[in-house]
Design an enzyme around this catalytic site. Structure first.
Site, PDB file in Angstrom:
ATOM      1  N   TYR A  15       0.776  -1.113   0.107  1.00  0.00           N
ATOM      2  CA  TYR A  15      -0.067  -0.092   0.014  1.00  0.00           C
ATOM      3  C   TYR A  15       0.993   1.228   0.000  1.00  0.00           C
ATOM      4  O   TYR A  15       0.562   2.328  -0.894  1.00  0.00           O
ATOM      5  CB  TYR A  15      -0.788   0.042   1.165  1.00  0.00           C
ATOM      6  CG  TYR A  15      -1.850   1.181   1.413  1.00  0.00           C
ATOM      7  CD1 TYR A  15      -2.985   1.483   0.470  1.00  0.00           C
ATOM      8  CD2 TYR A  15      -1.511   2.208   2.479  1.00  0.00           C
ATOM      9  CE1 TYR A  15      -3.917   2.381   0.804  1.00  0.00           C
ATOM     10  CE2 TYR A  15      -2.447   3.389   2.690  1.00  0.00           C
ATOM     11  CZ  TYR A  15      -3.480   3.299   1.698  1.00  0.00           C
ATOM     12  OH  TYR A  15      -4.463   4.431   1.936  1.00  0.00           O
ATOM     13  N   LYS A  27       1.082   4.392  -2.538  1.00  0.00           N
ATOM     14  CA  LYS A  27       0.748   5.852  -2.148  1.00  0.00           C
ATOM     15  C   LYS A  27       1.780   6.766  -2.235  1.00  0.00           C
ATOM     16  O   LYS A  27       1.658   7.921  -2.828  1.00  0.00           O
ATOM     17  CB  LYS A  27       0.271   5.846  -0.856  1.00  0.00           C
ATOM     18  CG  LYS A  27      -1.025   5.133  -0.366  1.00  0.00           C
ATOM     19  CD  LYS A  27      -2.168   5.990  -1.119  1.00  0.00           C
ATOM     20  CE  LYS A  27      -3.340   5.306  -1.721  1.00  0.00           C
ATOM     21  NZ  LYS A  27      -4.491   6.082  -2.305  1.00  0.00           N
TER      22      LYS A  27
HETATM   23  N1  LIG Z   1      -9.775   5.711   5.067  1.00  0.00           N
HETATM   24  C1  LIG Z   1      -8.570   6.113   5.260  1.00  0.00           C
HETATM   25  O1  LIG Z   1      -8.102   6.511   6.557  1.00  0.00           O
HETATM   26  C2  LIG Z   1      -7.552   6.639   4.286  1.00  0.00           C
HETATM   27  C3  LIG Z   1      -6.227   7.088   4.887  1.00  0.00           C
HETATM   28  C4  LIG Z   1      -5.223   7.548   3.946  1.00  0.00           C
HETATM   29  C5  LIG Z   1      -5.726   7.520   2.488  1.00  0.00           C
HETATM   30  N2  LIG Z   1      -6.906   7.115   1.842  1.00  0.00           N
HETATM   31  C6  LIG Z   1      -7.396   7.032   0.805  1.00  0.00           C
HETATM   32  O2  LIG Z   1      -8.423   7.600   0.184  1.00  0.00           O
HETATM   33  C7  LIG Z   1      -9.019   7.060  -0.761  1.00  0.00           C
HETATM   34  C8  LIG Z   1     -10.511   6.475  -0.462  1.00  0.00           C
HETATM   35  O3  LIG Z   1     -10.523   5.541   0.351  1.00  0.00           O
HETATM   36  P1  LIG Z   1     -11.648   5.486   1.391  1.00  0.00           P
HETATM   37  O4  LIG Z   1     -11.199   5.522   2.670  1.00  0.00           O
HETATM   38  O5  LIG Z   1     -13.028   6.425   1.343  1.00  0.00           O
HETATM   39  O6  LIG Z   1     -12.017   4.018   1.116  1.00  0.00           O
HETATM   40  P2  LIG Z   1     -13.566   3.038   0.585  1.00  0.00           P
HETATM   41  O7  LIG Z   1     -14.744   3.552   1.300  1.00  0.00           O
HETATM   42  O8  LIG Z   1     -13.182   1.712   0.820  1.00  0.00           O
HETATM   43  O9  LIG Z   1     -13.515   3.616  -0.993  1.00  0.00           O
HETATM   44  C9  LIG Z   1     -12.628   3.340  -1.642  1.00  0.00           C
HETATM   45  C10 LIG Z   1     -13.300   3.409  -3.162  1.00  0.00           C
HETATM   46  O10 LIG Z   1     -12.222   3.004  -4.103  1.00  0.00           O
HETATM   47  C11 LIG Z   1     -12.921   2.256  -5.204  1.00  0.00           C
HETATM   48  N3  LIG Z   1     -12.269   1.171  -5.635  1.00  0.00           N
HETATM   49  C12 LIG Z   1     -11.504   0.211  -5.175  1.00  0.00           C
HETATM   50  N4  LIG Z   1     -10.916  -0.562  -6.045  1.00  0.00           N
HETATM   51  C13 LIG Z   1     -11.172  -0.073  -7.162  1.00  0.00           C
HETATM   52  C14 LIG Z   1     -11.037  -0.303  -8.732  1.00  0.00           C
HETATM   53  N5  LIG Z   1     -10.398  -1.367  -8.964  1.00  0.00           N
HETATM   54  N6  LIG Z   1     -11.513   0.336  -9.653  1.00  0.00           N
HETATM   55  C15 LIG Z   1     -12.358   1.604  -9.560  1.00  0.00           C
HETATM   56  N7  LIG Z   1     -12.711   1.850  -8.185  1.00  0.00           N
HETATM   57  C16 LIG Z   1     -11.996   1.094  -7.184  1.00  0.00           C
HETATM   58  C17 LIG Z   1     -13.988   1.530  -4.190  1.00  0.00           C
HETATM   59  O11 LIG Z   1     -15.069   0.867  -4.954  1.00  0.00           O
HETATM   60  P3  LIG Z   1     -15.622  -0.747  -4.618  1.00  0.00           P
HETATM   61  O12 LIG Z   1     -16.989  -0.208  -3.963  1.00  0.00           O
HETATM   62  O13 LIG Z   1     -16.080  -1.250  -6.014  1.00  0.00           O
HETATM   63  O14 LIG Z   1     -14.563  -1.416  -3.856  1.00  0.00           O
HETATM   64  C18 LIG Z   1     -14.598   2.650  -3.461  1.00  0.00           C
HETATM   65  O15 LIG Z   1     -15.394   3.355  -4.178  1.00  0.00           O
HETATM   66  C19 LIG Z   1      -8.095   5.660  -1.263  1.00  0.00           C
HETATM   67  O16 LIG Z   1      -7.348   6.153  -2.188  1.00  0.00           O
HETATM   68  C20 LIG Z   1      -7.507   5.687   0.003  1.00  0.00           C
HETATM   69  O17 LIG Z   1      -6.138   4.970  -0.161  1.00  0.00           O
HETATM   70  C21 LIG Z   1      -7.716   6.850   3.050  1.00  0.00           C
END
Ligand SMILES: NC(=O)c1ccc[n+]([C@@H]2O[C@H](COP(=O)([O-])OP(=O)(O)OC[C@H]3O[C@@H](n4cnc5c(N)ncnc54)[C@H](OP(=O)(O)O)[C@@H]3O)[C@@H](O)[C@H]2O)c1
Length: 316
Positions: A193, A197
């Site tokens: 991961y 990133k």
């Molecule tokens: N949450 C945290 O603490 C955190 C911290 C740092 C960075 N981030 C970053 O924030 C971003 C959003 O994450 P989130 O926390 O909102 O997580 P989330 O609720 O799991 O949302 C992730 C999104 O990415 C989509 N996705 C996953 N695989 C995909 C693929 N192959 N093609 C197209 N879409 C895909 C998912 O769609 P599906 O429903 O189809 O899986 C979902 O819409 C990510 O880049 C993550 O790395 C999050």
């Protein structure tokens, strides 16, 4: 939130009042059907963009997300549209880009948000490590395919408004780089991961060199209460060293709400004040120097050259 999950809304950014009217603008949010991406689509939809693509892997996921968004903003149906996109599949990315290019004469904002974390070793449809493909390489392909439209949009705007054309890479504080090909079973799921990133951050940095007429930024949203780690922490892995470490961290640091977590990408995409091109930001809009690797231009160039070569081989 405290030291471990810092949150300082230094610009008093409030999406309802700080996001300008987006009339006429075209926006894409990848991973728009859940978590941070869905919240970002909701907030952007309140400001009347011409078209707001909610990119998702299936129509069913889009429909479910739109239903939630409409409960909060019934007017969202006038701008939110489905864009089918699987970031782990170059064919799907090409099709999505072609659709956007065919349907629009402008593209103002691309939020590269979709992502996965801590997945077991696996390969994408095109043979890249799955987290790297989803979080970084797929977004690099999409960005490159859409760049001519983003550039044309910036060129057509008056000088003062050109910095409204933006690509936002939703990265993470976990960024660090190693290597890209194969399943990378030699490193753990968290390291894979982190690699993906850091690649996003380095790509944003090099994008400024190659495409200076568009604003490119990388942000980390903070630790946010989304479903990102549900698959991991809901499995036997929750008792392993990384699961325990994550749960201890979450208990001590706390998590931002989804509303708070969406603020930093929204800020980066729409803030009307200064957003430095190539910059990196923490919640909410706090300039973030990042690790030495994040600032390593030699590494950024090596990644850029490697990416260009891989995209060239794929005809992109
Ligand atoms: N949450 C945290 O603490 C955190 C911290 C740092 C960075 N981030 C970053 O924030 C971003 C959003 O994450 P989130 O926390 O909102 O997580 P989330 O609720 O799991 O949302 C992730 C999104 O990415 C989509 N996705 C996953 N695989 C995909 C693929 N192959 N093609 C197209 N879409 C895909 C998912 O769609 P599906 O429903 O189809 O899986 C979902 O819409 C990510 O880049 C993550 O790395 C999050």
């Amino acid at each position: 939130m405290g030291l471990l999950n810092p949150y300082k809304n230094i610009h008093a950014f409030d999406p309802k009042t700080s996001i300008p009217e987006l009339t006429g603008r075209v926006i894409i949010v990848t991973g728009g059907n859940a978590g941070i991406g869905k919240q970002a689509v909701l907030e952007l939809s309140r400001h009347n963009p011409r078209r707001l693509y909610l990119a998702a892997r299936s129509r069913t996921k889009f429909d479910a997300a739109l239903k939630d968004i409409l409960l909060a903003n019934p007017n969202a149906s006038s701008c939110v549209e489905y864009l089918e996109l699987d970031l782990a599949n170059l064919k799907s990315i090409r099709a999505a880009a072609n659709k956007v290019l065919a349907e629009n004469t402008r593209l103002d904002i691309l939020i590269n948000n979709g992502g996965i974390m801590a997945n077991p070793p696996a390969l994408s449809a095109d043979g890249y490590e799955l987290q790297f493909a989803t979080n970084y390489f797929g977004h690099a392909a999409l960005t490159k395919l859409l760049m001519p439209l983003l550039q044309r949009t910036a060129e057509a705007l008056p000088e003062m408004q050109r910095n409204t054309v933006r690509v936002v890479h939703v990265s993470s504080a976990a960024a660090r780089l190693d290597q890209q090909k194969g399943k990378r079973e030699d490193v753990n799921e968290y390291a894979r991961y982190s690699i993906s990133k850091l690649a996003q951050i380095l790509y944003a940095r090099q994008s400024v060199v190659h495409w200076p007429d568009v604003v490119h930024v990388a942000i980390q949203p903070g630790r946010v209460d989304t479903g990102l780690l549900d698959h991991y922490l809901g499995s036997g892995k929750r008792w392993g060293p990384l699961g325990l470490m994550q749960r201890t961290y979450d208990a001590v640091a706390g998590k931002l709400t989804v509303e708070e977590g969406a603020l930093t990408p929204l800020w980066a995409a729409t803030w009307t004040g200064d957003v430095s091109n190539g910059g990196m930001f923490s919640p909410v809009g706090v300039p973030e120097p990042g690790s030495a690797q994040c600032r390593d231009d030699k590494l950024a160039k090596a990644l850029w050259d490697w990416t260009e070569e891989e995209l060239r081989k794929a005809g992109i």
